[in-house]
Enzyme design. Structure first.
Site, mmCIF file in Angstrom:
data_model
loop_
_atom_site.group_PDB
_atom_site.id
_atom_site.type_symbol
_atom_site.label_atom_id
_atom_site.label_comp_id
_atom_site.label_asym_id
_atom_site.label_seq_id
_atom_site.Cartn_x
_atom_site.Cartn_y
_atom_site.Cartn_z
ATOM 1 N N HIS A 26 0.712 -1.230 0.037
ATOM 2 C CA HIS A 26 0.016 -0.026 -0.192
ATOM 3 C C HIS A 26 1.001 1.310 -0.250
ATOM 4 O O HIS A 26 0.245 2.343 -0.169
ATOM 5 C CB HIS A 26 -0.863 -0.091 1.165
ATOM 6 N N ASP A 74 3.411 9.508 -0.878
ATOM 7 C CA ASP A 74 2.233 8.627 -0.325
ATOM 8 C C ASP A 74 2.236 7.664 -1.314
ATOM 9 O O ASP A 74 2.308 7.837 -2.591
ATOM 10 C CB ASP A 74 1.199 9.809 -0.371
HETATM 11 C C1 GDG Z 1 -2.038 3.860 3.551
HETATM 12 C C2 GDG Z 1 -1.057 4.570 2.490
HETATM 13 C C3 GDG Z 1 -2.879 4.621 0.752
HETATM 14 C C4 GDG Z 1 -8.392 9.993 8.022
HETATM 15 N N1 GDG Z 1 -8.638 10.760 9.343
HETATM 16 C C5 GDG Z 1 -9.850 10.443 9.488
HETATM 17 C C6 GDG Z 1 -10.325 9.469 8.776
HETATM 18 N N2 GDG Z 1 -9.274 9.065 7.973
HETATM 19 C C7 GDG Z 1 -9.258 8.354 6.696
HETATM 20 C C8 GDG Z 1 -9.433 8.915 5.437
HETATM 21 C C9 GDG Z 1 -8.832 7.822 4.351
HETATM 22 C C10 GDG Z 1 -8.033 7.297 5.220
HETATM 23 O O1 GDG Z 1 -8.147 7.438 6.739
HETATM 24 C C11 GDG Z 1 -6.582 7.352 5.088
HETATM 25 O O2 GDG Z 1 -6.064 7.084 4.087
HETATM 26 P P1 GDG Z 1 -4.855 7.442 3.078
HETATM 27 O O3 GDG Z 1 -5.027 6.900 1.738
HETATM 28 O O4 GDG Z 1 -5.045 9.106 2.830
HETATM 29 O O5 GDG Z 1 -3.541 7.171 3.949
HETATM 30 P P2 GDG Z 1 -2.789 6.143 4.771
HETATM 31 O O6 GDG Z 1 -3.599 6.033 6.206
HETATM 32 O O7 GDG Z 1 -1.422 6.516 5.122
HETATM 33 O O8 GDG Z 1 -3.026 4.685 4.137
HETATM 34 C C12 GDG Z 1 -1.966 5.376 1.333
HETATM 35 C C13 GDG Z 1 -3.672 3.756 1.800
HETATM 36 O O9 GDG Z 1 -2.979 2.931 2.517
HETATM 37 C C14 GDG Z 1 -4.618 2.611 1.116
HETATM 38 O O10 GDG Z 1 -3.829 1.665 0.154
HETATM 39 O O11 GDG Z 1 -3.730 5.323 -0.257
HETATM 40 O O12 GDG Z 1 -1.049 5.935 0.657
HETATM 41 O O13 GDG Z 1 -0.162 5.458 3.129
HETATM 42 O O14 GDG Z 1 -9.994 7.134 4.077
HETATM 43 O O15 GDG Z 1 -11.011 9.320 5.145
HETATM 44 N N3 GDG Z 1 -11.690 8.724 8.792
HETATM 45 C C15 GDG Z 1 -12.371 9.118 9.960
HETATM 46 N N4 GDG Z 1 -12.042 10.195 10.722
HETATM 47 C C16 GDG Z 1 -10.778 10.750 10.564
HETATM 48 O O16 GDG Z 1 -10.562 11.731 11.588
HETATM 49 N N5 GDG Z 1 -13.583 8.454 9.840
#
Ligand code: GDG
Length: 485
Positions: free
Chosen positions: A158, A358
């Protein structure tokens, strides 16, 4: 259709998959439709007897089964915080300066993967397809192969793959590469990641690119391809009207939603917003930046540092520009319910997504999905997020360039309706086509196709003599030239 077996560091609560969002929705669907089994860490830390350590707790949930194991205190510190998040996470995000190489965590990382493989072995059936997820579990496939498992096995990473020279800095890089070679298919987020991994396998461990596109390394043939992760678009479509008549918004909002992680570029984002207020004073009192940054991995030192830095920066910017009735940065260091996130995305004129690195970044896709098609906002997106490879109609910025980011805020605020709609239409159609379900389907169909080409050679761990010979060749290759003058 064969049963699907998923393996990842953590498992999610399948009964709450819809609320969890992201890839969990597609995974829950997949498990239910294919009578699946999901193995991972329960999230609990505690000592258990030797026998219990490889006997998972089993939870039957309708047609799917979830099997969980605990970690001991030491495993949590060395496998999870130590090697996974203190070495692999920073290096894969190109932060060699933060990697704790010298701590000797690798052994525990390998042992936990071995233990998880031993726990899964008796639960496997002959025709299962196995899908392993993320950097915590790289050696898992190799450990399962050592137990005689020859089922089709895929791995999805990921997070990004760093350039070859950075990967080579990991003292155990050969072992990690050997772990990757045990899979039939390695899925990555972007084409850049695919290029980086192939470069590394060729330069670092003498991998050979075959005519059919596979790469031969450690006597196995491995397919590597990109499968960009997506979201469940429907769960992010905002339902409320864009603006409430009773309470018209007092300021235009920029929204940021990122786990509080040093890879997410939050200090640079805050500085860019401060620079924007300084450079374009007419916008003071008219805009706010709302940054939601829930805590993660707080026991890792680098995370405490970033928290401190952000508190100082938001305080400085608010102190410098704020008024009694206007606070420029709303910094929320707590998790926000997802339903609320959808509304905040929809009511924000700018999605400000500027990670330094990312794998993908799902927030960029969620922001677009939540927009009002009649009056959409503008996405400002870092060129170093995997999402930038697909989302070319966003305003693409360099997250290290504070001046450029400050100017892009102005461009986004002043963008006309037609241009915003055109960009939104192109972006949302991509987000819909490459959603989380498409990601799941495409990875699994690629894994099944790879295996249709025929079985691999049995996994044969190299003898001590072979290992030594290989090391000698590699060291000879790495020695610097000694010049006679
Ligand atoms: C890894 C990789 C890749 C965040 N704050 C809150 C919240 N979130 C949710 C967001 C989003 C998720 O968490 C974060 O996803 P990301 O993709 O931005 O980043 P990572 O957590 O680092 O994930 C990344 C991912 O895996 C999938 O393959 O895209 O690059 O690093 O869904 O909405 N959700 C809630 N409250 C929050 O305060 N409910």
């Amino acid at each position: 259709m064969s049963r699907i077996v998923l393996v990842s560091n953590r498992v999610a609560d399948l009964s709450r998959a819809a609320q969890a969002g992201g890839v969990v929705i597609a995974i829950a669907d997949l498990l239910r439709s294919r009578n699946g089994l999901w193995l991972g860490w329960s999230g609990k830390i505690g000592e258990k007897s030797e026998e219990q350590r490889t006997a998972p707790d089993i939870l039957e949930t309708g047609t799917a089964t979830v099997a969980t194991l605990h970690l001991s205190n030491r495993e949590y510190k060395e496998y999870y915080l130590g090697y996974s998040n203190g070495v692999l996470w920073p290096v894969f995000h190109s932060r060699l300066d933060l990697a704790q190489f010298e701590a000797g965590y690798y052994q525990r990382y390998l042992e936990v993967n071995r233990r998880f493989a031993q726990a899964l072995r008796p639960l496997l059936r002959p025709h299962d397809t196995i899908w392993v997820h993320d950097y915590h579990m790289i050696p898992f496939g190799m450990e399962l192969r050592k137990l005689g498992v020859e089922n089709p096995m895929g791995f999805f990473l990921h997070i990004p793959v760093p350039p070859a020279q950075t990967f080579l800095a990991i003292p155990e890089h050969r072992e990690l590469a050997r772990g990757l070679a045990a899979y039939d298919l390695v899925g990555l987020q972007t084409r850049v990641d695919v290029g980086n991994l192939i470069d590394y396998l060729q330069d670092g461990v003498f991998g050979r690119l075959l005519q059919d596109g596979r790469i031969r390394a450690f006597d196995r043939e491995l397919s590597i391809a990109s499968f960009p992760v997506g979201i469940d678009v429907d769960s992010f479509i905002g339902s409320r009207p864009k603006r409430s008549r009773e309470h018209p918004p007092t300021a235009t909002r920029l929204i940021g939603v990122d786990r509080l992680d040093y890879t997410k570029g939050l200090p640079q984002k805050f500085r860019a917003f401060g620079r924007f207020l300084e450079k374009y004073p007419d916008y003071r009192r008219k805009v706010i930046l709302s940054q939601i940054a829930p805590p993660t991995r707080e026991s890792v030192v680098a995370y405490a540092d970033i928290r401190h830095e952000l508190e100082t920066l938001s305080g400085t910017i608010n102190g410098k520009f704020g008024e009694l009735d206007w606070v420029p940065i709303q910094y929320i260091h707590r998790s926000t319910p997802r339903r609320m996130l959808v509304d905040v995305y929809r009511h924000s004129r700018i999605g400000f997504v500027t990670p330094l690195r990312d794998g993908m970044n799902l927030v960029a896709k969620e922001y677009v999905a939540a927009q009002d098609p009649e009056d959409p906002g503008v996405l400002i997106l870092s060129r170093f997020a995997g999402a930038a490879e697909q989302m070319k109609q966003a305003l693409i910025v360099n997250p290290y360039d504070v001046e450029e980011m400050a100017d892009s805020i102005k461009v986004a605020l002043e963008m006309g309706l037609q241009e915003r709609q055109d960009r939104y239409q192109a972006l949302v159609s991509g987000v819909r086509t490459h959603d989380t379900f498409a990601w799941c389907r495409s990875f699994l169909s690629a894994l099944e196709n790879v295996r249709r080409r025929g079985p691999q050679l049995p996994f044969d761990p190299p003898s001590e003599a072979a290992k030594k010979a290989l090391q000698e060749i590699e060291h000879a290759h790495e020695l610097p030239n000694i010049r006679s003058n």
